[in-house]
Design an enzyme around this catalytic site. Sequence first.
Site, mmCIF file in Angstrom:
data_model
loop_
_atom_site.group_PDB
_atom_site.id
_atom_site.type_symbol
_atom_site.label_atom_id
_atom_site.label_comp_id
_atom_site.label_asym_id
_atom_site.label_seq_id
_atom_site.Cartn_x
_atom_site.Cartn_y
_atom_site.Cartn_z
ATOM 1 N N THR A 37 -58.584 1.154 34.159
ATOM 2 C CA THR A 37 -58.066 0.174 33.191
ATOM 3 C C THR A 37 -58.438 0.566 31.752
ATOM 4 O OG1 THR A 37 -58.163 -1.537 34.877
ATOM 5 C CG2 THR A 37 -57.976 -2.285 32.596
ATOM 6 N N GLU A 73 -53.308 1.818 23.172
ATOM 7 C CA GLU A 73 -53.661 1.701 21.756
ATOM 8 C C GLU A 73 -53.222 2.960 21.004
ATOM 9 O OE1 GLU A 73 -57.669 0.417 20.928
ATOM 10 O OE2 GLU A 73 -57.228 0.246 18.801
ATOM 11 N N GLY A 121 -57.610 -1.587 15.360
ATOM 12 C CA GLY A 121 -57.259 -2.541 16.417
ATOM 13 C C GLY A 121 -58.098 -3.797 16.268
ATOM 14 N N HIS A 160 -53.175 -5.297 34.040
ATOM 15 C CA HIS A 160 -53.059 -4.062 34.828
ATOM 16 C C HIS A 160 -52.603 -4.508 36.212
ATOM 17 C CE1 HIS A 160 -55.067 0.107 35.757
ATOM 18 N NE2 HIS A 160 -53.801 0.053 36.127
#
Length: 124
Positions: A34, A42, A61, A68
Amino acid sequence: MSLDKGLSFTQEITVEENNTAIAHGSGKLPVFATPAMVAFMENTAVKCIENNLDKALDTVGIQIDTKHIKATKVGKKVTCTAKLTEVDGKKLTFEIEAADEDGPIGSSLHKRYVIDPIKFMERA
Ligand SMILES: CC(C)(COP(=O)(O)OP(=O)(O)OC[C@H]1O[C@@H](n2cnc3c(N)ncnc32)[C@H](O)[C@@H]1OP(=O)(O)O)[C@@H](O)C(=O)NCCC(=O)NCCS
């Protein structure tokens, strides 16, 4: 060159031993991690706008809400598409989808903030 809603970018990677849950410590199984998927998402958002951003500026960010939904084994290809869906002053919103060769594996709503890198590093 401007940051307009609708900008989109797609890229692909292959799941390898170094981006599994085992390698990231996020699980014990040899499947796409994940955190590796989130980092790939990103990075896809960063590349989506890099040619349209003033060269003196950068983005950071500030939020990523991720699902997921399906595991991907080593050797499979993962494709990710990021779309710039909202521009609210310095705040940019992206909708991001990831899929492997068999179908969708995850999605994210991601926000980035346009910053001056020199001032940002002075405050960090
Ligand atoms: C981006 C950042 C510089 C903004 O801080 P700032 O300049 O003081 O600005 P503000 O705190 O007023 O935030 C600006 C806007 O972003 C929003 N925002 C900031 N951080 C946020 C977060 N983590 N999640 C959601 N929204 C956020 C604020 O609510 C505000 O929205 P508004 O304009 O609608 O009121 C700061 O949040 C930051 O440094 N975040 C860490 C980013 C980072 O290190 N990322 C990893 C490296 S890429």
